[in-house]
Design an enzyme around this catalytic site. Structure first.
Site, PDB file in Angstrom:
ATOM      1  N   ASN A   1       0.814  -1.221   0.000  1.00 40.38           N
ATOM      2  CA  ASN A   1       0.000   0.000   0.000  1.00 40.38           C
ATOM      3  C   ASN A   1       0.849   1.274   0.000  1.00 40.38           C
ATOM      4  O   ASN A   1       0.340   2.369   0.212  1.00 40.38           O
ATOM      5  CB  ASN A   1      -0.957   0.007   1.198  1.00 40.38           C
ATOM      6  CG  ASN A   1      -0.236   0.043   2.544  1.00 40.38           C
ATOM      7  OD1 ASN A   1       0.998   0.067   2.590  1.00 40.38           O
ATOM      8  ND2 ASN A   1      -0.981   0.038   3.632  1.00 40.38           N
TER       9      ASN A   1
ATOM     10  N   HIS B   1       3.280   2.006   2.162  1.00 37.09           N
ATOM     11  CA  HIS B   1       3.771   2.502   3.450  1.00 37.09           C
ATOM     12  C   HIS B   1       5.284   2.322   3.583  1.00 37.09           C
ATOM     13  O   HIS B   1       5.888   1.450   2.963  1.00 37.09           O
ATOM     14  CB  HIS B   1       3.003   1.889   4.631  1.00 37.09           C
ATOM     15  CG  HIS B   1       3.328   0.468   4.970  1.00 37.09           C
ATOM     16  ND1 HIS B   1       2.505  -0.322   5.731  1.00 37.09           N
ATOM     17  CD2 HIS B   1       4.380  -0.326   4.651  1.00 37.09           C
ATOM     18  CE1 HIS B   1       3.044  -1.511   5.885  1.00 37.09           C
ATOM     19  NE2 HIS B   1       4.171  -1.549   5.236  1.00 37.09           N
TER      20      HIS B   1
ATOM     21  N   GLU C   1       1.217   4.520   7.374  1.00 39.37           N
ATOM     22  CA  GLU C   1       0.193   4.023   6.465  1.00 39.37           C
ATOM     23  C   GLU C   1      -0.307   5.167   5.564  1.00 39.37           C
ATOM     24  O   GLU C   1      -0.079   6.343   5.868  1.00 39.37           O
ATOM     25  CB  GLU C   1      -0.978   3.469   7.296  1.00 39.37           C
ATOM     26  CG  GLU C   1      -0.591   2.299   8.197  1.00 39.37           C
ATOM     27  CD  GLU C   1      -0.376   0.988   7.441  1.00 39.37           C
ATOM     28  OE1 GLU C   1       0.099   1.008   6.286  1.00 39.37           O
ATOM     29  OE2 GLU C   1      -0.671  -0.071   8.016  1.00 39.37           O
TER      30      GLU C   1
HETATM   31  P1  PGA Z   1       7.868  -7.002   3.543  1.00 38.23           P
HETATM   32  O1  PGA Z   1       7.315  -5.675   4.238  1.00 38.23           O
HETATM   33  O2  PGA Z   1       9.331  -6.818   3.399  1.00 38.23           O
HETATM   34  O3  PGA Z   1       7.517  -8.092   4.516  1.00 38.23           O
HETATM   35  O4  PGA Z   1       7.167  -7.137   2.240  1.00 38.23           O
HETATM   36  C1  PGA Z   1       7.759  -4.439   3.798  1.00 38.23           C
HETATM   37  C2  PGA Z   1       7.036  -3.354   4.572  1.00 38.23           C
HETATM   38  O5  PGA Z   1       5.856  -3.550   4.919  1.00 38.23           O
HETATM   39  O6  PGA Z   1       7.652  -2.318   4.812  1.00 38.23           O
END
Ligand code: PGA
Length: 266
Positions: A137, A139, A144
């Protein structure tokens, strides 16, 4: 932004570890910003290997993690402290007293805790290199979508998408925290260098929005467009929605020549 498109996740981790190793071998008191999640695990594996096989020293390193769940016991297997111990801290010679995560228990005031974390970062001289992942998304940390672009370390309520994305890491009967302390976008922008790693097609839309989209709180990572030294390291899958890939590949080849002569950092 320096956009680096590599063949696969292994090359992404390898490239990211070169930046970290250069920082900690060249700087007397390096301050590293660290991230959790699946993406940096292979970076941490490389760093452990460089410690074990090439005697890279971490004893002078101070670290600050991006985020930690609210009100989680530091011994809880799901805490980011345990994640960091398992993947990095217990496997290298970093002084654990110099490793920091933005914690906040139920009895602590998250605003006071957030401010104290900012002060600790300042006291350490600021972050030299912040490692980042990116959420599907958009973030960064737990900032967020709709996070304030000027935010500092504070408590955030996670979105349904993030809870869903992270639910794979929790057992069916295990409590999944819904709130977290996170560095703010402004905290991240204050780091002297940021290095964002992204791999896999599930990140391709967020990556494209971050690099070519408008600067917008809907894609918090787009704030990195304002950073003086943002390095974005992608595998082909994460770069797959980017137009202009030939330009990025060519520009990176030119950049690497400069890095070879003058090093990665100013
Ligand atoms: P991920 O998460 O490396 O587990 O894909 C990345 C994040 O949410 O910053």
């Amino acid at each position: 932004m320096q956009v680096i498109i590599l063949e696969n996740p292994e090359e992404v981790a390898q490239h990211a570890s070169q930046w970290v190793v250069e920082l900690i071998t060249k700087k007397a008191k390096p301050v590293l910003g660290l991230a959790t999640g699946s993406t940096p695990i292979s970076l941490y594996k490389n760093l452990v290997k460089s410690h074990q096989e090439d005697q890279i020293d971490f004893s002078h390193v101070t670290s600050f993690n991006l985020d930690e769940y609210h009100n989680i016991d530091i011994a809880n297997e799901q805490s980011y402290r345990v994640f960091m111990k398992n993947h990095l801290f217990d496997k290298i010679n970093i002084d654990q007293k110099n490793t920091h995560l933005p914690t906040c228990t139920q009895n602590e005031n998250p605003r006071v805790q957030g401010l104290a974390y900012e002060e600790k970062i300042k006291h350490a001289g600021g972050i030299d290199l912040q490692i980042l992942g990116i959420g599907a998304n958009g973030h960064i940390g737990f900032n967020e979508p709709t996070s304030s672009l000027r935010s500092k370390t504070r408590i955030k309520t996670l979105t349904q998408q993030t809870l869903q994305d992270n639910s794979r890491l929790f057992k069916a009967d295990e409590y999944q925290p819904t709130m977290a302390m996170t560095m703010g976008i402004s905290t991240i922008l204050d780091a002297k260098y940021v290095l964002l790693m992204a791999t896999g097609t599930n990140k391709a839309t967020a990556v494209n929005d971050m690099i070519t989209g408008p600067l917008s709180a809907i894609c918090p990572a787009s704030a990195l467009q304002l950073h003086e030294h943002a390095i974005i390291v992608l595998d082909k899958a994460a770069a797959s929605e980017l137009a202009n890939q030939e330009y990025f590949i060519w520009a990176n080849e030119e950049h690497q020549k400069i890095n070879k002569t003058y090093g990665f950092f100013l």
